[in-house]
Structures are given as C-alpha cells and as structure tokens.
Design an enzyme around this catalytic site. Structure first.
Site, PDB file in Angstrom:
ATOM      1  N   ASP A  90      46.957   3.505  37.734  1.00 15.64           N
ATOM      2  CA  ASP A  90      46.806   3.340  39.179  1.00 15.64           C
ATOM      3  C   ASP A  90      48.179   3.059  39.783  1.00 15.64           C
ATOM      4  OD1 ASP A  90      44.009   2.638  40.905  1.00 15.64           O
ATOM      5  OD2 ASP A  90      45.885   1.992  41.848  1.00 15.64           O
ATOM      6  N   ASP A 112      52.006   7.245  39.811  1.00 16.06           N
ATOM      7  CA  ASP A 112      51.675   7.932  41.058  1.00 16.06           C
ATOM      8  C   ASP A 112      51.299   9.359  40.684  1.00 16.06           C
ATOM      9  OD1 ASP A 112      51.621   9.292  43.502  1.00 16.06           O
ATOM     10  OD2 ASP A 112      53.220   8.058  44.364  1.00 16.06           O
ATOM     11  N   VAL A 113      50.027   9.692  40.846  1.00 11.81           N
ATOM     12  CA  VAL A 113      49.525  10.988  40.378  1.00 11.81           C
ATOM     13  C   VAL A 113      50.139  12.168  41.122  1.00 11.81           C
ATOM     14  CG1 VAL A 113      47.326   9.995  39.620  1.00 11.81           C
ATOM     15  CG2 VAL A 113      47.516  10.958  41.935  1.00 11.81           C
ATOM     16  N   ASN A 119      40.198  10.216  38.866  1.00 14.27           N
ATOM     17  CA  ASN A 119      39.394   9.580  39.903  1.00 14.27           C
ATOM     18  C   ASN A 119      40.240   9.167  41.105  1.00 14.27           C
ATOM     19  OD1 ASN A 119      36.988   7.898  40.888  1.00 14.27           O
ATOM     20  ND2 ASN A 119      38.533   6.303  40.560  1.00 14.27           N
ATOM     21  N   SER A 179      33.040  15.318  44.907  1.00  7.99           N
ATOM     22  CA  SER A 179      32.218  14.704  45.949  1.00  7.99           C
ATOM     23  C   SER A 179      31.082  15.651  46.313  1.00  7.99           C
ATOM     24  CB  SER A 179      33.071  14.436  47.199  1.00  7.99           C
ATOM     25  OG  SER A 179      32.267  14.129  48.328  1.00  7.99           O
ATOM     26  N   TYR A 235      39.662  16.388  53.098  1.00  8.66           N
ATOM     27  CA  TYR A 235      38.836  15.826  52.034  1.00  8.66           C
ATOM     28  C   TYR A 235      37.908  16.888  51.450  1.00  8.66           C
ATOM     29  CZ  TYR A 235      35.716  12.548  49.635  1.00  8.66           C
ATOM     30  OH  TYR A 235      34.979  11.886  48.694  1.00  8.66           O
ATOM     31  N   LYS A 272      38.208  18.290  47.555  1.00  7.97           N
ATOM     32  CA  LYS A 272      37.118  18.077  46.599  1.00  7.97           C
ATOM     33  C   LYS A 272      36.510  19.395  46.135  1.00  7.97           C
ATOM     34  CE  LYS A 272      37.313  13.583  46.492  1.00  7.97           C
ATOM     35  NZ  LYS A 272      37.781  12.881  45.268  1.00  7.97           N
ATOM     36  N   VAL A 327      28.959   5.928  47.629  1.00  6.55           N
ATOM     37  CA  VAL A 327      28.936   4.907  46.577  1.00  6.55           C
ATOM     38  C   VAL A 327      29.395   3.579  47.165  1.00  6.55           C
ATOM     39  CG1 VAL A 327      29.719   4.296  44.261  1.00  6.55           C
ATOM     40  CG2 VAL A 327      29.525   6.715  44.899  1.00  6.55           C
ATOM     41  N   THR A 375      31.489   1.089  47.242  1.00  6.67           N
ATOM     42  CA  THR A 375      32.826   0.698  46.797  1.00  6.67           C
ATOM     43  C   THR A 375      33.627   0.175  47.989  1.00  6.67           C
ATOM     44  OG1 THR A 375      33.879   2.826  47.234  1.00  6.67           O
ATOM     45  CG2 THR A 375      32.752   2.570  45.107  1.00  6.67           C
TER      46      THR A 375
END
Length: 257
Positions: free
Chosen positions: A45, A68-69, A95, A148, A161, A165, A194, A196
C-alpha cells in the site's frame, strides 16, 4: 477449523499472496482471509503507516511493503522484496483504487482521469508484469483483479471509474490467454457496494450507506468486506483450478437489473 469458524481445509496453506491496496477495507479483509486459510500475505500500500500497522497486527506470516502501483520501479522493488522475504509468490490480488472522482468527460480534468486509470488499470499491469514471472518460477499461480459491478453496468458521472474497472475485466481475460501455458490463472472479481471507509466519502456513516445503496441490490443490502474476501480466496485457491479468464460478480444481484 480456520479463524472464520468454518470447518474448511486450509486451502492456501503454504502459499504466498501479495495484495495491493491492502491497508484497509476490502484489501485488509482479503489479507485476513488468506491468513485464516493458511497463507502468508504481503500487504502492499502507499499508506506506509497503515500497512505497517496491519502487517504487525496480522503477525509473522505477513509483511508490509510501501509502494505506489502507478510507478514501474516501485512495483519492481515490491516484487523483489517478496522474492527476498519469501522466495516465492503464488497469488496476486490487485485491489488498489484511486479516490472516487465524480464527473463527466466534460467535467473531469486530465489529471483526474489519469489518476483513476493509472491506479486501477496501469497498477494492475505493473503489478502483474513483475509478479507473474515470480509465480511462473514456482510452477504457476493465480491473479485476481478487483473490478466493480460498474464494469458491467455504467452509472452517471463516473466515466473514469467505469472505464478503468471495465478495462480490468478485459485485461484479466487477455492475461488469462497469454499466461495459461505457464500455469497462471487470471480472473477479475466485481463487487457491488461494500461497507468500507471509501463509502464515507459520500455517506455520513455505513448505516446510512446501507439504507441508501442497499435497495439497488437484489439482496437489499450492501456487502461486508469479508464476503468479497471469501470470493477472492476461492479464486486464489485450488478450488478454482479450472477457473480462468472470467469475471466473478459478487454484487448481491445489482447487475441483474
């Protein structure tokens, strides 16, 4: 008996799983589920303190990686750290997700568009680029890209988004074709809403989110992170040994309508 209380076999016994975006929400639930099923977890992360605290709480079969992806060198170093610590990698869960950014193509800035695409889609590309060779060296493995329900049914003012996805779903299919001969299975998983911390960007609390978003799902509620983690563990495990190139909708029936 696992930590979940279910009389199931330790399906991930001896396996090493790397999870991006692991510090909270779905990612931390996946890490806990993988541990409960006998695996070791690498929690990756960009929130260094949060991911470090998580790994410390999870115990000796876990490790934290700050990365950092969006950046190739960061992901290359992350996988090299996995190699040095565990000597193997059996599963990758991408994720990591960008902050939710509202906007049409007219409203969004190029910077906002690129952030969404870079974290979700480029991040999956880079994580897989370096993880797959390490998995191949062990005889194969499983990649799960968290997408998603909006990869299937669009929603308003969420063009970046939805596009990112949807891209993950097709990326998983293409990767499944490319790496099947190496013993690599690749699937995507598409959750509905979800419970979260991400929902707290839009709702005052999770109870309000459930009341507002639940009726859009056939089951009349939003998911718990543990439900997404359970489905992810299935895709990582040998129980899904004949499953590749597909998208698993775990959306409470949202996309049916």
């Amino acid at each position: 008996m696992t930590a979940t209380g279910n009389p199931m076999a330790a399906r991930l016994d001896g396996k090493v799983i790397m999870i991006t975006g692991a510090a909270s929400g779905i990612g931390s639930a996946i890490a806990r589920r993988c541990l409960a099923e006998g695996g070791s977890v690498v929690c990756a992360d960009q929130s260094e303190d949060a991911v470090g605290n998580l790994a410390e709480a999870l115990g000796p079969r876990s490790a934290a990686i700050f990365c950092d992806v969006r950046h190739q060198r960061s992901m290359e170093r992350a996988v090299e750290t996995v190699r040095g610590r565990f000597g193997r990698l059996d599963g990758l869960v991408h994720n990591a997700a960008a902050p939710s950014l509202d906007g049409t193509v007219v409203d969004l800035s190029e910077e906002q568009w690129r952030l969404e695409i870079d974290v979700s889609l480029t991040g999956a590309f880079l994580a897989s680029k370096f993880a797959i060779p390490l998995m191949t060296a062990n005889g194969g493995g499983s990649v799960v890209l968290i997408a998603s329900q909006f990869a299937h049914v669009a929603t308003g003012k969420a063009v970046a988004y939805c596009a990112a996805k949807a891209g993950l779903v097709h990326l998983a299919k293409a990767m499944a074709i490319d790496h099947a001969a190496e013993g690599i299975r690749v699937n995507s998983l598409s959750p509905g809403a979800v419970a979260t911390p991400r929902l707290l960007q839009r709702w005052p609390d999770l109870e309000a989110a459930d009341k507002g978003l639940g009726p859009a799902h056939l089951l009349n509620r939003i998911a718990q992170p543990e439900e997404i983690a359970a489905a992810t563990a299935f895709l990582l495990s040998s129980d899904a040994s004949f499953v590749t190139g597909t998208d698993l909708l775990v959306d409470g029936g949202y996309a049916v309508r």
